[in-house]
Write an enzyme that holds these catalytic residues in place. Structure first.
Site, PDB file in Angstrom:
ATOM      1  N   THR A 123       0.810  -1.220   0.000  1.00  0.00           N
ATOM      2  CA  THR A 123       0.000   0.000   0.000  1.00  0.00           C
ATOM      3  C   THR A 123       0.845   1.273   0.000  1.00  0.00           C
ATOM      4  O   THR A 123       0.327   2.356   0.239  1.00  0.00           O
ATOM      5  CB  THR A 123      -0.928   0.001   1.230  1.00  0.00           C
ATOM      6  OG1 THR A 123      -0.139  -0.202   2.421  1.00  0.00           O
ATOM      7  CG2 THR A 123      -1.952  -1.116   1.136  1.00  0.00           C
ATOM      8  N   GLU A 124       2.129   1.149  -0.275  1.00  0.00           N
ATOM      9  CA  GLU A 124       3.021   2.310  -0.191  1.00  0.00           C
ATOM     10  C   GLU A 124       2.608   3.447  -1.118  1.00  0.00           C
ATOM     11  O   GLU A 124       2.601   4.612  -0.727  1.00  0.00           O
ATOM     12  CB  GLU A 124       4.472   1.891  -0.489  1.00  0.00           C
ATOM     13  CG  GLU A 124       5.214   1.287   0.693  1.00  0.00           C
ATOM     14  CD  GLU A 124       4.884  -0.170   0.922  1.00  0.00           C
ATOM     15  OE1 GLU A 124       5.522  -0.798   1.790  1.00  0.00           O
ATOM     16  OE2 GLU A 124       3.989  -0.711   0.230  1.00  0.00           O
ATOM     17  N   LEU A 125       2.299   3.131  -2.369  1.00  0.00           N
ATOM     18  CA  LEU A 125       1.957   4.211  -3.288  1.00  0.00           C
ATOM     19  C   LEU A 125       0.677   4.925  -2.883  1.00  0.00           C
ATOM     20  O   LEU A 125       0.519   6.120  -3.150  1.00  0.00           O
ATOM     21  CB  LEU A 125       1.856   3.683  -4.722  1.00  0.00           C
ATOM     22  CG  LEU A 125       3.141   3.880  -5.563  1.00  0.00           C
ATOM     23  CD1 LEU A 125       4.284   3.042  -4.996  1.00  0.00           C
ATOM     24  CD2 LEU A 125       2.900   3.564  -7.024  1.00  0.00           C
TER      25      LEU A 125
END
Length: 245
Positions: A123-125
């Site tokens: 879920t980094e972006l």
């Protein structure tokens, strides 16, 4: 922070750090130490306490700590992931709940991934930050071409979806998860240790070579993104959106 128990030579490492086992500098520093402490075990199981395996990076600490904290945190994240990935003995992930962002990477660093519930994904972006080299290459090793969609779509996958791309090897009932993880780890640990370690290095060679080749490549730019003022603002907004959800 990390509880260790022995099951007939299989070391079970249980993340026990707050309600969702969020990754902060202290927990990431503890992971290599815990692996060192069980170096004599024939196999390792990594799991989480409570409802989450690990909900990922403690973004609140990132925001509050500022650039100085980030400069310590990112290398610790890469070091913990790589030490788990390259641990010579068999390592089985017992994913007992949500495994997101850095938590997903820790699971992917293990040789076998078993899951009983929750969601898993990168879920980094969605939070507005890119990946350091080590986590990205661990994910590429685990799921191959599927990493493209995982990174760019920042989706949370259910257990069935995770099995379909090879991120998770088997779905189990919660009450079966740890015992089956210990059994699988013990079975893998029955292989001649030096032969298992050699075979593991062979399989991981492309990922290790890409990691080593990029030591002076993307990571300085990744650090610039993580410690920028724009990122701090975006993370604050992201955390606010999670609280309102």
């Amino acid at each position: 922070m990390i509880e260790t128990t022995d099951h007939d030579g299989v070391a079970v490492l249980t993340l026990n750090h707050g309600p969702v086992n969020a990754l902060d500098l202290e927990l990431l520093t503890a992971i290599p130490d815990a692996l060192d402490a069980v170096a004599g075990a024939r196999a390792v199981v990594l799991t989480g306490n409570g409802r989450s395996f690990s909900a990922g990076v403690d973004l609140k600490r990132i925001v509050e700590g500022g650039p100085g904290y980030v400069r310590e945190f990112l290398p610790a994240l890469s070091r913990a992931g790589r030490r788990l990935f390259e641990h010579p003995s068999p390592v089985v992930a017992a994913v007992n709940g949500h495994a997101l962002a850095g938590g997903c990477v820790l699971a992917a660093a293990c040789d076998v991934r078993l899951m009983s519930g929750g969601t898993i994904g990168l879920t980094e972006l969605a939070a507005g930050v890119p990946f350091p080299t080590v986590p990205l290459e661990i994910m590429r090793h685990a799921v191959g071409p599927a990493v493209h969609a995982m990174v760019l779509e920042a989706a949370r996958l259910g257990p069935g979806q995770a099995v379909s791309i090879g991120l998770v090897h088997e779905i189990l009932e919660p009450e079966q998860l740890q015992s089956e993880a210990v059994r699988r780890a013990g079975a893998l640990g029955g292989t001649r240790p030096e032969v298992f370690a050699f075979a593991k290095r062979q399989l991981q060679r492309p990922a290790r070579e890409r990691i080593d080749a990029d030591r002076s490549g993307d990571d300085p730019a990744v650090l610039e993104f993580w410690e920028s003022g724009d990122t701090t603002r975006i993370l604050r907004e992201y955390l606010d959106s999670l609280r309102k959800a």
